[in-house]
Scaffold this motif. Structure first.
Motif, PDB file in Angstrom:
ATOM      1  N   VAL A 156       0.835  -1.204   0.000  1.00 16.98           N
ATOM      2  CA  VAL A 156       0.000   0.000   0.000  1.00 16.98           C
ATOM      3  C   VAL A 156       0.872   1.257   0.000  1.00 16.98           C
ATOM      4  O   VAL A 156       0.551   2.241  -0.678  1.00 16.98           O
ATOM      5  CB  VAL A 156      -0.944  -0.012   1.221  1.00 16.98           C
ATOM      6  N   PHE A 157       1.966   1.215   0.751  1.00 15.19           N
ATOM      7  CA  PHE A 157       2.861   2.384   0.786  1.00 15.19           C
ATOM      8  C   PHE A 157       3.443   2.655  -0.604  1.00 15.19           C
ATOM      9  O   PHE A 157       3.528   3.807  -1.045  1.00 15.19           O
ATOM     10  CB  PHE A 157       3.978   2.144   1.799  1.00 15.19           C
ATOM     11  N   ASN A 158       3.830   1.596  -1.306  1.00 19.71           N
ATOM     12  CA  ASN A 158       4.371   1.763  -2.653  1.00 19.71           C
ATOM     13  C   ASN A 158       3.325   2.331  -3.601  1.00 19.71           C
ATOM     14  O   ASN A 158       3.617   3.210  -4.424  1.00 19.71           O
ATOM     15  CB  ASN A 158       4.893   0.421  -3.172  1.00 19.71           C
ATOM     16  N   MET A 258      -6.483   4.078   0.099  1.00 22.43           N
ATOM     17  CA  MET A 258      -5.384   3.330   0.694  1.00 22.43           C
ATOM     18  C   MET A 258      -5.790   2.689   2.025  1.00 22.43           C
ATOM     19  O   MET A 258      -5.343   1.596   2.368  1.00 22.43           O
ATOM     20  CB  MET A 258      -4.170   4.243   0.892  1.00 22.43           C
ATOM     21  N   ILE A 259      -6.642   3.358   2.788  1.00 19.41           N
ATOM     22  CA  ILE A 259      -7.149   2.779   4.039  1.00 19.41           C
ATOM     23  C   ILE A 259      -7.977   1.531   3.743  1.00 19.41           C
ATOM     24  O   ILE A 259      -7.872   0.509   4.436  1.00 19.41           O
ATOM     25  CB  ILE A 259      -7.976   3.820   4.806  1.00 19.41           C
ATOM     26  N   LYS A 265     -11.419  -3.948   4.389  1.00 22.58           N
ATOM     27  CA  LYS A 265     -12.824  -3.719   4.692  1.00 22.58           C
ATOM     28  C   LYS A 265     -13.342  -2.546   3.856  1.00 22.58           C
ATOM     29  O   LYS A 265     -12.614  -1.577   3.619  1.00 22.58           O
ATOM     30  CB  LYS A 265     -13.029  -3.410   6.179  1.00 22.58           C
ATOM     31  N   SER A 266     -14.603  -2.656   3.415  1.00 24.54           N
ATOM     32  CA  SER A 266     -15.200  -1.563   2.658  1.00 24.54           C
ATOM     33  C   SER A 266     -15.364  -0.342   3.560  1.00 24.54           C
ATOM     34  O   SER A 266     -15.443  -0.460   4.786  1.00 24.54           O
ATOM     35  CB  SER A 266     -16.553  -1.981   2.092  1.00 24.54           C
ATOM     36  N   LEU A 267     -15.410   0.840   2.953  1.00 30.70           N
ATOM     37  CA  LEU A 267     -15.502   2.072   3.727  1.00 30.70           C
ATOM     38  C   LEU A 267     -16.773   2.112   4.566  1.00 30.70           C
ATOM     39  O   LEU A 267     -16.779   2.669   5.662  1.00 30.70           O
ATOM     40  CB  LEU A 267     -15.444   3.276   2.785  1.00 30.70           C
ATOM     41  N   VAL A 279     -13.736   4.875  11.746  1.00 33.23           N
ATOM     42  CA  VAL A 279     -12.799   4.202  12.642  1.00 33.23           C
ATOM     43  C   VAL A 279     -12.131   3.069  11.871  1.00 33.23           C
ATOM     44  O   VAL A 279     -12.788   2.133  11.429  1.00 33.23           O
ATOM     45  CB  VAL A 279     -13.516   3.638  13.884  1.00 33.23           C
ATOM     46  N   TRP A 280     -10.802   3.130  11.745  1.00 29.13           N
ATOM     47  CA  TRP A 280     -10.115   2.105  10.969  1.00 29.13           C
ATOM     48  C   TRP A 280      -8.801   1.631  11.593  1.00 29.13           C
ATOM     49  O   TRP A 280      -8.357   0.521  11.312  1.00 29.13           O
ATOM     50  CB  TRP A 280      -9.807   2.644   9.566  1.00 29.13           C
ATOM     51  N   ARG A 281      -8.171   2.420  12.451  1.00 27.58           N
ATOM     52  CA  ARG A 281      -6.823   2.086  12.916  1.00 27.58           C
ATOM     53  C   ARG A 281      -6.792   0.838  13.781  1.00 27.58           C
ATOM     54  O   ARG A 281      -5.749   0.170  13.862  1.00 27.58           O
ATOM     55  CB  ARG A 281      -6.219   3.276  13.670  1.00 27.58           C
TER      56      ARG A 281
END
Length: 591
Positions: A156-158, A258-259, A265-267, A279-281
């Motif tokens: 994901v970072f790339n 990217m999240i 998981k879907s947004l 909330v995702w972290r």
């Protein structure tokens, strides 16, 4: 590929009653009379689908001897024409490997003269066409579906770094994309494999510039967009409201994308349905520096987001330098996930290639053969998913049982547990020889390990809820232990079958599967119990846990093997339920 696609041609007239197949070599459609050789250069081969106001085709470029993509505008409204012309102008002005290339003559019009038009003395209908480079590879949306447990952070970072490079090129030309999302980001990959998804070999490409728009660097002189174009979940509040938008809109959409790729998981799953809080972290293990920066990119107030792509690149450079190396267990996990994802990606690529060849070569026989091949590949994917889950669950269950035994033998917790159970459940004291705290800790550890293995595998479309599933793993196996104590005789086969039915069914219900929870629980519990009932009939020892009343390392192998085998069978029957039983019930109408 040229010899494959030469079999037939597709008419691009949207009013044509029989657009396909047209004989190769025909200059005009044998049904409606529309031209089949566009600019005496492009030959439409296959309709790929529709996007926005346009139909999309694969075309053969006779000049360069390559396949390209053709977009044909079919919507007649002035706004659709404005957006289409705008997309053509943007793509012709860009020369970046992360953007589909359009040549100077790639935008043109084609007149369609049909028999109906001539009979009614109507003006010929014009179709606007845009030919662009064809990108071979997968979209991030397709990769997202292959990795329900989320993609590794380095991938994901790339992708994030490459996407920012593309946006820097766009924004330097005062262009904003306005529709960044997983389906509009592709990896330019080799057909054979996914190349590990995140290496430099995979060039990220931003596609679908139908909503691209010029913006002014003078924020005070900006006006609200006359076209309200947005994608739910990805577009920022100011874009949804039809207000003034700038580069921050692209940063917001990129951050949310990217999240989604990180978490798997879907947004909509990451938003609290009551409060609307995002909330995702807590759903993924990610470096705090990257998580903080992604949170900054998706701020609702545009002034709180990064101002430009150069700032983002500097921040990403710092994050790259301070990111710690992953721990050994994380590396092992990511290696397994990488191998599993590559295998699924390879099978999907082969499936698509074989299906494409068969469909274009022979329709009647090809469709039947394609169906057979597709069924075979789906079976292989299901077997991969089930095997992966069986492996991790078996390892997790055995490791958890060992951890519970170590906790019991190396500390005095088992004595405290024994005293607590004796006071809280006095009836057991009279019905069993003695309550064993070591035995209880062994069950709790096995339940925790089984839950972690199942959740870590991420199979069967489950929601990866580590905390809930871990808690329920301990509770369900503890309940199984209680059932074992209450069944008389304690050392009989009925006790083992009873604890399996109780523990497996409760754990399965808590897994967070998408639907048919009771069906999965019943199949998994009874399937596992039936296998053990058969083994007991064949002579499996039933006094597995009596040895733990005076625990020693020489006695632990039998309970550890038992729990590991329960985990393997549980995963197997979940695979049977998810891939066979539930689809059958859906086919019968049980939703």
């Amino acid at each position: 590929m040229f010899h494959i696609n030469q079999n037939a041609v597709h008419c691009i007239n949207s009013d044509c009653p029989r657009p396909y197949p047209q004989p190769w070599g025909n200059k005009f459609c044998h049904t409606c009379g529309a031209p089949l050789h566009l600019l005496d250069r492009y030959v439409p081969l296959q309709r790929l689908g529709s996007g926005g106001f346009a139909q999309i085709y694969t075309v053969w470029d006779q000049k360069t001897q390559t396949e390209k993509v053709l977009k044909v505008l079919v919507e007649s409204s002035p706004k659709a024409l404005e957006l289409f012309v705008q997309e053509a102008a943007v793509l012709r002005s860009l020369r970046h490997p992360g953007v589909p290339r359009v040549e100077g003559d790639g935008y043109f019009s084609v007149e369609m003269l049909s028999a109906t038009t001539l009979q009614n003395n109507l003006n010929p209908h014009q179709f606007r066409c845009l030919v662009m480079e064809k990108i071979n590879g997968q979209t991030l949306e397709e990769i997202f579906e292959q990795y329900p447990q989320g993609c590794p952070q380095e991938w994901v970072f790339n992708w994030l770094v490459q996407a920012v490079e593309i946006l820097q090129e766009l924004h330097s030309r005062k262009i904003i994309h306005r529709d960044i999302k997983p389906s509009n980001l592709m990896l330019r990959t080799q057909p054979a494999s996914l190349n590990k998804g995140g290496t430099k070999k995979d060039q990220l490409v931003l596609i679908d510039f139908g909503g691209a728009k010029q913006f002014s660097s003078n924020q005070f002189g900006l006006k609200a967009s006359s076209t309200r174009l947005y994608s739910s979940g990805y577009s920022p509040p100011e874009q949804i409201a039809g207000g003034v938008i700038g580069p921050g809109a692209d940063f917001y959409a990129l951050g949310r994308t990217m999240i989604e790729m990180l978490t798997g998981k879907s947004l909509s799953e990451l938003e609290n349905p009551v409060t609307g809080e995002f909330v995702w972290r807590n759903k993924v293990n990610v470096s705090p520096q990257l998580a903080d920066f992604l949170d900054e990119m998706i701020q609702e107030d545009v002034r709180s987001r990064p101002a430009n792509a150069a700032i983002i690149q500097k921040r990403l450079g710092k994050i790259s330098r301070v990111s710690p190396q992953p721990a050994i267990f994380s590396q092992i996990e990511q290696s397994f996930r990488s191998w599993f994802g590559q295998a699924k990606g390879f099978l999907s690529q082969v499936e698509d290639s074989v299906g494409q060849a068969l469909i274009t070569s022979a329709h009647a026989v090809g469709k039947t053969t394609f169906f057979v091949f597709k069924a075979i590949f789906n079976i292989l994917l299901a077997c991969l998913d089930t095997f992966w889950t069986m492996l991790l669950t078996g390892i997790g269950a055995s490791s958890g049982a060992i951890a519970g035994f170590v906790l019991a033998s190396g500390t005095t917790i088992d004595e405290d547990v024994t005293k607590f159970m004796s006071h809280q459940l006095p009836a057991l004291v009279t019905t069993t020889p003695a309550i064993s705290g070591s035995e209880f800790l062994l069950f709790a550890g096995a339940g925790l390990g089984t839950a972690w293995g199942l959740t870590l595998a991420g199979g069967f479309g489950q929601k990866r809820r580590f905390f809930v599933t871990s808690l329920m793993g301990v509770i369900s196996y503890a309940f199984g232990w209680l059932v074992l104590q209450l069944i008389t005789p304690h050392q009989g086969g009925e006790g083992l079958v009873g604890l399996i039915l109780a523990g497996v069914s409760l754990l399965t219900i808590s897994l967070g599967l998408r639907s048919h929870h009771i069906v999965h629980a019943v199949i998994a519990a009874f399937g596992t119990a039936v296998v053990f009932a058969g083994l007991i009939f064949l002579g499996l020892p039933t006094n597995i846990f009596d040895l733990l009343r005076s625990p020693g390392w020489s006695d632990i192998w039998l309970p550890v093997t038992f729990f590991g085998f329960v985990g393997v069978l549980l995963s197997f029957w979940l695979g049977v339920s998810y891939y066979l039983i539930v689809p059958g019930l859906r086919l019968l109408g049980w939703r």
